[in-house]
Scaffold this motif. Structure first.
Motif, PDB file in Angstrom:
ATOM      1  N   ALA A  28      39.111 -30.406 -22.209  1.00  0.00           N
ATOM      2  CA  ALA A  28      38.020 -31.146 -22.842  1.00  0.00           C
ATOM      3  C   ALA A  28      38.564 -32.110 -23.894  1.00  0.00           C
ATOM      4  O   ALA A  28      38.034 -33.216 -24.071  1.00  0.00           O
ATOM      5  CB  ALA A  28      37.017 -30.180 -23.467  1.00  0.00           C
ATOM      6  N   GLU A  31      39.940 -35.097 -22.124  1.00  0.00           N
ATOM      7  CA  GLU A  31      38.803 -35.904 -21.685  1.00  0.00           C
ATOM      8  C   GLU A  31      38.194 -36.691 -22.840  1.00  0.00           C
ATOM      9  O   GLU A  31      37.929 -37.889 -22.718  1.00  0.00           O
ATOM     10  CB  GLU A  31      37.760 -34.981 -21.065  1.00  0.00           C
ATOM     11  N   ALA A  32      37.979 -36.024 -23.965  1.00  0.00           N
ATOM     12  CA  ALA A  32      37.363 -36.682 -25.118  1.00  0.00           C
ATOM     13  C   ALA A  32      38.208 -37.844 -25.627  1.00  0.00           C
ATOM     14  O   ALA A  32      37.672 -38.874 -26.056  1.00  0.00           O
ATOM     15  CB  ALA A  32      37.133 -35.665 -26.234  1.00  0.00           C
ATOM     16  N   VAL A  35      39.100 -40.338 -21.687  1.00  0.00           N
ATOM     17  CA  VAL A  35      38.112 -40.788 -20.695  1.00  0.00           C
ATOM     18  C   VAL A  35      36.985 -41.513 -21.426  1.00  0.00           C
ATOM     19  O   VAL A  35      36.351 -40.930 -22.305  1.00  0.00           O
ATOM     20  CB  VAL A  35      37.563 -39.599 -19.882  1.00  0.00           C
ATOM     21  N   GLU A  37      33.470 -42.986 -22.582  1.00  0.00           N
ATOM     22  CA  GLU A  37      32.111 -42.427 -22.555  1.00  0.00           C
ATOM     23  C   GLU A  37      31.405 -42.787 -21.259  1.00  0.00           C
ATOM     24  O   GLU A  37      31.456 -43.926 -20.820  1.00  0.00           O
ATOM     25  CB  GLU A  37      31.294 -42.980 -23.729  1.00  0.00           C
ATOM     26  N   SER A  39      32.006 -42.522 -18.332  1.00  0.00           N
ATOM     27  CA  SER A  39      32.826 -42.889 -17.179  1.00  0.00           C
ATOM     28  C   SER A  39      32.858 -41.752 -16.169  1.00  0.00           C
ATOM     29  O   SER A  39      32.020 -41.652 -15.287  1.00  0.00           O
ATOM     30  CB  SER A  39      34.228 -43.257 -17.662  1.00  0.00           C
ATOM     31  N   ARG A  40      33.828 -40.904 -16.279  1.00  0.00           N
ATOM     32  CA  ARG A  40      33.985 -39.789 -15.343  1.00  0.00           C
ATOM     33  C   ARG A  40      33.883 -38.449 -16.061  1.00  0.00           C
ATOM     34  O   ARG A  40      34.360 -37.439 -15.562  1.00  0.00           O
ATOM     35  CB  ARG A  40      35.334 -39.906 -14.635  1.00  0.00           C
ATOM     36  N   ARG A  41      33.278 -38.444 -17.222  1.00  0.00           N
ATOM     37  CA  ARG A  41      33.193 -37.208 -18.003  1.00  0.00           C
ATOM     38  C   ARG A  41      32.421 -36.107 -17.286  1.00  0.00           C
ATOM     39  O   ARG A  41      32.681 -34.938 -17.494  1.00  0.00           O
ATOM     40  CB  ARG A  41      32.603 -37.485 -19.374  1.00  0.00           C
ATOM     41  N   GLY A  44      34.812 -33.865 -15.350  1.00  0.00           N
ATOM     42  CA  GLY A  44      35.507 -32.870 -16.165  1.00  0.00           C
ATOM     43  C   GLY A  44      34.613 -31.700 -16.522  1.00  0.00           C
ATOM     44  O   GLY A  44      35.026 -30.535 -16.461  1.00  0.00           O
TER      45      GLY A  44
END
Length: 127
Positions: A28, A31-32, A35, A37, A39-41, A44
């Motif tokens: 996470a 990702e934070a 990645v 906002e 997008s592909r969150r 995850g």
């Protein structure tokens, strides 16, 4: 079936080891930080939900109370390496973030390879 079929037990135990090595909070964090906002969150988040579901299923099938309960050596290994792996992961996130702004920087590429190898060694994986 788990107790009676060695092949099945071995397969479930290997899955349990992989799930025990996974670090959803660290994923996470990657990702934070990396990645954008929206997008592909969602991908995850879905992967982390599936990891939690897999953990519940492995525990139900194996009858263990927690991951690696039957393998204290692995559990201790994972717990003792967190103090070394977490900073390496944080460094890797920063290197990746910088590389996205300067993808021709050889020093950053070398640093990324070092973090990949360090994390792989710490997790006892090939990388």
């Amino acid at each position: 079936m788990y107790a009676e079929w060695p092949f099945f037990q071995s397969t479930v135990d290997l899955i349990e080891m992989v799930v025990a090595k996974a670090d959803a909070p660290m994923a996470a964090h990657y990702e934070a930080m990396l990645v954008p906002e929206g997008s592909r969150r969602a991908v995850g988040a879905e992967l982390r939900r599936e990891l939690a579901r897999t953990e519940r299923c492995v525990l139900a099938v194996s009858g263990h109370s927690k991951l690696s309960a039957h393998n204290r050596g692995l559990r201790r290994l994972i717990e003792s390496r967190l103090a070394y792996l977490n900073p390496m992961n944080m460094l890797q996130v920063e290197v990746l973030r910088r590389l996205r702004r300067d993808d021709d920087n050889r020093k950053l590429r070398d640093a990324l390879l070092i973090t990949i190898n360090g994390i792989a060694a710490g997790m006892r994986n090939t990388g």
